[in-house]
Motif scaffolding. Sequence first.
Motif, short mmCIF file in Angstrom:
data_model
loop_
_atom_site.label_atom_id
_atom_site.label_comp_id
_atom_site.label_asym_id
_atom_site.label_seq_id
_atom_site.Cartn_x
_atom_site.Cartn_y
_atom_site.Cartn_z
N ARG A 1 -33.71 63.99 -55.83
CA ARG A 1 -33.74 63.60 -54.50
C ARG A 1 -32.46 62.51 -54.12
O ARG A 1 -32.30 61.93 -55.35
N GLU B 1 -30.32 59.48 -52.04
CA GLU B 1 -30.00 58.61 -50.89
C GLU B 1 -28.95 59.00 -50.13
O GLU B 1 -29.11 58.75 -48.86
N SER B 2 -27.92 59.50 -50.41
CA SER B 2 -26.51 59.88 -49.73
C SER B 2 -26.17 61.42 -50.17
O SER B 2 -26.34 61.56 -51.17
N GLY C 1 -27.33 58.13 -55.37
CA GLY C 1 -28.65 57.57 -55.18
C GLY C 1 -29.59 58.44 -55.67
O GLY C 1 -30.68 58.68 -54.97
N THR D 1 -32.97 59.97 -57.59
CA THR D 1 -34.24 59.69 -58.13
C THR D 1 -34.71 61.24 -58.61
O THR D 1 -34.61 62.30 -57.95
#
Length: 178
Positions: free
Chosen positions: A99, A101-102, A127, A129
């Motif tokens: 995943r 963030e951006s 970002g 994960t």
Amino acid sequence: MPFIERVASREIYRNPWLVLREDDIRRPDGSPGIYSVVDKPHYALVMPYDGQRFRLVEQFRYPVGARRWEFPQGAAPDHADIEPAELAARELREETGLRAESFEVLGQVDVAPGMTSQLGWVFLATGITEGEADLEHEEQDMRSAWFSRDDVEQMIRSGVIVDAQSIAAYGLFLLRGR
């Protein structure tokens, strides 16, 4: 008037992933011709990047009869109206379990404009994960791994990465300049 005018069009074949059509055309000098076109939904290519490494996927590509390393990418024929960034997040999650963030748009690429209308959106995902992949049935043999920038460049130079979209995406990344 476009350089080549479509006079008529007929669908030759259809399945859930593509439509093959044949168009009767007229060239600027008035001469007739035909064009065969493969219509496929737009796709997203994702470059997962942790600041040092990229995550690539490897799978068997049936049309070329070989395994290929490439950046995660795909289309969603059942959701043709999905936003490109949403499609990028979906492909990243499905193929790698990651995943981000951006999702930064790096650009667009035509797949093979001499024979298909398909184009792709290239995203840089940061970002990151980790998570579990949710592979589609056709992706049973897919695996993924992290590679340094140097490794990716060497894989391109040595012909390990030959996927045109992945190479073009890497070029867009380099032009980004940061």
